[in-house]
Design a protein around this motif. Sequence first.
Motif, short mmCIF file in Angstrom:
data_model
loop_
_atom_site.label_atom_id
_atom_site.label_comp_id
_atom_site.label_asym_id
_atom_site.label_seq_id
_atom_site.Cartn_x
_atom_site.Cartn_y
_atom_site.Cartn_z
N VAL A 57 0.72 -1.29 -0.12
CA VAL A 57 -0.02 0.17 0.15
C VAL A 57 0.96 1.23 -0.11
CG1 VAL A 57 -0.37 -0.21 2.71
CG2 VAL A 57 -1.87 1.18 1.11
N LEU A 58 0.66 2.27 -0.76
CA LEU A 58 1.54 3.34 -0.71
C LEU A 58 1.17 4.27 0.21
CD1 LEU A 58 1.00 4.51 -4.79
CD2 LEU A 58 2.86 3.80 -3.62
N GLU A 59 2.31 4.83 0.74
CA GLU A 59 2.17 5.95 1.87
C GLU A 59 1.67 7.08 1.51
OE1 GLU A 59 5.53 7.09 4.06
OE2 GLU A 59 6.76 7.24 1.90
N GLU A 60 1.16 8.21 2.52
CA GLU A 60 0.83 9.33 2.22
C GLU A 60 -0.54 9.22 0.97
OE1 GLU A 60 1.52 11.47 4.12
OE2 GLU A 60 3.50 10.51 5.10
N HIS A 61 -1.22 8.36 1.08
CA HIS A 61 -2.34 8.31 -0.02
C HIS A 61 -3.45 9.49 0.36
CE1 HIS A 61 -5.12 7.21 -3.13
NE2 HIS A 61 -6.23 7.17 -2.21
N MET A 62 -3.50 10.35 -0.59
CA MET A 62 -4.64 11.52 -0.27
C MET A 62 -5.89 11.66 -1.08
SD MET A 62 -2.42 13.00 1.99
CE MET A 62 -3.34 14.45 2.12
N GLY A 63 -6.06 10.51 -1.87
CA GLY A 63 -7.58 10.24 -2.58
C GLY A 63 -8.67 10.48 -1.66
N PRO A 64 -9.62 10.70 -2.25
CA PRO A 64 -11.08 10.84 -1.57
C PRO A 64 -11.66 9.34 -1.17
CG PRO A 64 -11.49 11.20 -3.88
CD PRO A 64 -10.18 11.17 -3.73
N THR A 108 -8.30 2.74 4.68
CA THR A 108 -8.97 3.79 5.05
C THR A 108 -8.37 5.14 5.38
OG1 THR A 108 -9.52 3.27 7.39
CG2 THR A 108 -10.88 2.50 5.55
N LYS A 109 -6.91 4.94 5.79
CA LYS A 109 -6.26 6.04 6.25
C LYS A 109 -5.08 6.33 5.49
CE LYS A 109 -7.92 5.92 11.30
NZ LYS A 109 -7.51 6.00 12.42
N SER A 110 -4.45 7.65 5.49
CA SER A 110 -3.14 7.85 5.09
C SER A 110 -2.09 7.35 6.02
CB SER A 110 -2.82 9.10 4.79
OG SER A 110 -1.58 9.30 4.25
N ASP A 112 2.00 6.28 6.90
CA ASP A 112 3.52 6.99 7.11
C ASP A 112 4.54 5.85 7.17
OD1 ASP A 112 5.80 8.41 6.90
OD2 ASP A 112 5.25 9.65 8.87
N ARG A 113 5.37 5.46 6.02
CA ARG A 113 6.05 4.38 6.23
C ARG A 113 7.40 4.82 7.17
NH1 ARG A 113 11.37 2.70 5.48
NH2 ARG A 113 11.73 4.78 4.99
N GLU A 114 7.58 6.13 7.36
CA GLU A 114 8.64 6.45 8.29
C GLU A 114 8.25 6.24 9.84
OE1 GLU A 114 9.66 7.51 4.79
OE2 GLU A 114 8.01 8.29 5.50
N ARG A 115 6.98 5.95 10.08
CA ARG A 115 6.33 5.67 11.42
C ARG A 115 6.24 4.25 11.50
NH1 ARG A 115 1.39 9.10 13.31
NH2 ARG A 115 3.11 10.90 12.99
N LYS A 116 5.64 3.52 10.53
CA LYS A 116 5.51 2.16 10.54
C LYS A 116 5.55 1.54 9.28
CE LYS A 116 2.41 -1.47 12.69
NZ LYS A 116 3.44 -2.22 13.40
N THR A 117 6.44 0.47 8.86
CA THR A 117 6.75 -0.03 7.69
C THR A 117 5.86 -1.07 7.21
OG1 THR A 117 8.48 -1.68 8.57
CG2 THR A 117 9.06 0.72 7.98
N HIS A 118 5.24 -1.93 8.08
CA HIS A 118 4.33 -2.87 7.77
C HIS A 118 3.51 -3.42 8.99
CE1 HIS A 118 7.58 -4.93 9.87
NE2 HIS A 118 6.68 -6.13 10.05
#
Length: 790
Positions: A57-64, A108-110, A112-118
């Motif tokens: 899953v891509l980090e920082e996903h900003m779609g509606p 359902t949420k954006s 952050d890989r730098e906070r949790k990788t998997h």
Amino acid sequence: SWGQHCTPLIHDSDLTWQYHHHVPAKVPTKNQTKLANGETEVHHRPKRGWIWNQFFVLEEHMGPDAQYVGKLHSNSDKGDGSVRYILSGEGAGTIFIIDEVTGDIHATKSLDRERKTHYVLHAQALDRNTEEALEPKSEFIIKVQDINDNAPKFPDGPFVATVPEMSEVGTSVLQVTATDADDPTYGNSARIVYSILQGQPYFSVDPKTGIIRTALANMDREAREHYTVVIQAKDMAGQVGGLSGSTTINITLTDVNDNPPKFPQKNYQLYVPESAQEGKPVGKIKANDEDLGINADIKYSIINSEGANMFSISTDRDTREGIISLKKALNYERKKTYTLHIEGVNTHMDPRFSYLGAFKDTATLKITVGDVDEAPVFSMDYYIMDVYENAPSGTEVGAVTARDPDSRNSPVRYILDSKEEGERYFRIDESSGVVRTTQPLDREDMPWHNITVMASEVDNPSLLSHVPVTVQILDVNDNPPEIATDEEVIVCESSRPGQVIQTVTAVDKDDFANGQRFSFALPSQLPVNPNFTLKDNEDSTASIIARRRRFNHLTQELYELPIVVWDGGEPSLSGTSTLTLRVCPCQRHGRIRLCQGEAFLSSAGLSTGALIAILLCIVILLAIVVLFITLRRSKKEPLIISEEDIRENVVTYDDEGGGEEDTEAFDIIALRNPAAAEELKFRRDVRPETRQHRGPAPSRRSPSVELDEVDVHEFIKQRLVEADMDTSVPPYDSLQTYAYEGQGSPTGSISPLDSPGTQSEQDYNYLDDWGPEFQKLAELYGAAESEVTT
């Protein structure tokens, strides 16, 4: 079994599978090969198998809409909705949701890989009707795919660095390192490239390592010392669109010895008065050096002999100045100018810059000597003069000479130092400097005199100079010799004719350079002495020789012998000394015996009759003492008191009491009224008080003398009044006796009780020589006469 219905998306960069709900529309161009005819051949990759239990899953996903992650599917699912899919584990139900019918998973949420990788989750497939597990519970992982959302940072900046000036190009200064929070294993998000934004053309930076190096040769600290360098770090390998960060490095050039010392000017002038003190600084000079620290240390020296002989130079560590000091006294009249060639050299050399030449510089210093009015200068540092003793007043002793060292050559005036005692014996001529005596001098009183002569210019009396003068008093034979009579001359009674009685010497207050020479003789104007003669030993001594046999001190004890002695001076002086010779009995080996005791009796002038009287008195006193002791030892008879006596019985104690002062032992009051006796005790032993005499009294007075001055009549009268007033006495008269002798008599007791028990050492054999009258007295003392021999 579990199945998958997902479409893989292939990235050429790292060939990692991602799962999305769409297929990319563009085919990578790297898989095309250009042919010779201009057409391209497409290379088709073989389809890879998919690992079902890993989703991306891509980090920082900003779609509606929620981001599609993947799909779970069981082979038991026929599509009729009888299978229910359940998701559990990290983020299930909050971050990740699943469609229970289709098995589609969405985020359902954006993230952050730098906070949790998997995230680790668990999947279950249940029969909707029976709730039985159609598939075993299986674990799978959803990885967060990194995107470039973090810029590089320099955590330790800004930086401070130094590099020596004149360093070669490429000299390393400092290495900086930037950090990027993106995934370094995926893409170029964390691939950093360094570049320099500020600091060119002086410095450069390595794009990969971040090492800063010098980029310009011969950077001179004296021209510019501080530099500010800005380094940028950019990710995505520096491509457009990458993120960047920067830091500042403050670089300072350190000093090296690349500059020689330089004097600001080549010629200097200095004025020094001739009165300058030796060893004191007279001036200073400084060479400039643009370097710092030890690279600017300078050593100064005077390189010409003319200047080095008169002056010295040293370096002040703090100011780096050359301090010029005076080595020898200046004399304006002798030399008015000096030229000094001064050299300044660096003490710490750098061999890399030897091609620049010698690191030193020279300058010329011209010193002008100033004329100063100086005190007169004596021709000698000290003077030694001499004069004979007894010379008349005004005799010339010597002369001192002083001159004005200035070019004016002013006249000089001489005076003596009034603080010294020598001014009483000498005076000096103010103009000529001649020293003369003021009175005759005695060498025997003071052989040397020390005086101080002061000289001043007539025009300027305040300038004084001093010189010590020592005057020696020369000897003149003005004292006659004398016989040295430290000990009396003893003549033994048994002396024989020709026997040497004693050897005598002479003394003379005068001083003879070659030693004193004395000659001795008996006075020629006197008749020949029948008892003694004198022999000159010709070695400045003389011997007294007996001329007759046997002397008797009873017949004549003292003899006088005049002796004339001459000295060896010019002219020769003589003196007559009279020796007293004492006759004494001598033991063997010439030892004196009983000479002092007999001398005392003889000197007192006692005749034979007086001596007999003294001896008889001694015998009588001895007899009285013996009688007194005998009477005291006799026992007294006790007093018998009649029974008819009206008085009470008196108890008698055989007690002598405490002596003459003790009257308490026989006081009957103590028996009748003891209480009253205690009150009167202080009266019984009261001694008479001494009277105060006017006038000066001796400092030390014995008790016996003080008691002798007591008014005894007053004392007895006082005691009588006290007895009359006493109510405790018996009804009859009583006799009180006051026989107080006092104490501390200077005369010793004549009682023989305390006499030594040893036999007297007095020899009374000489009584036989007095004649038959004293024979009995000699026998009384129990000593037989023995002839005295020596």
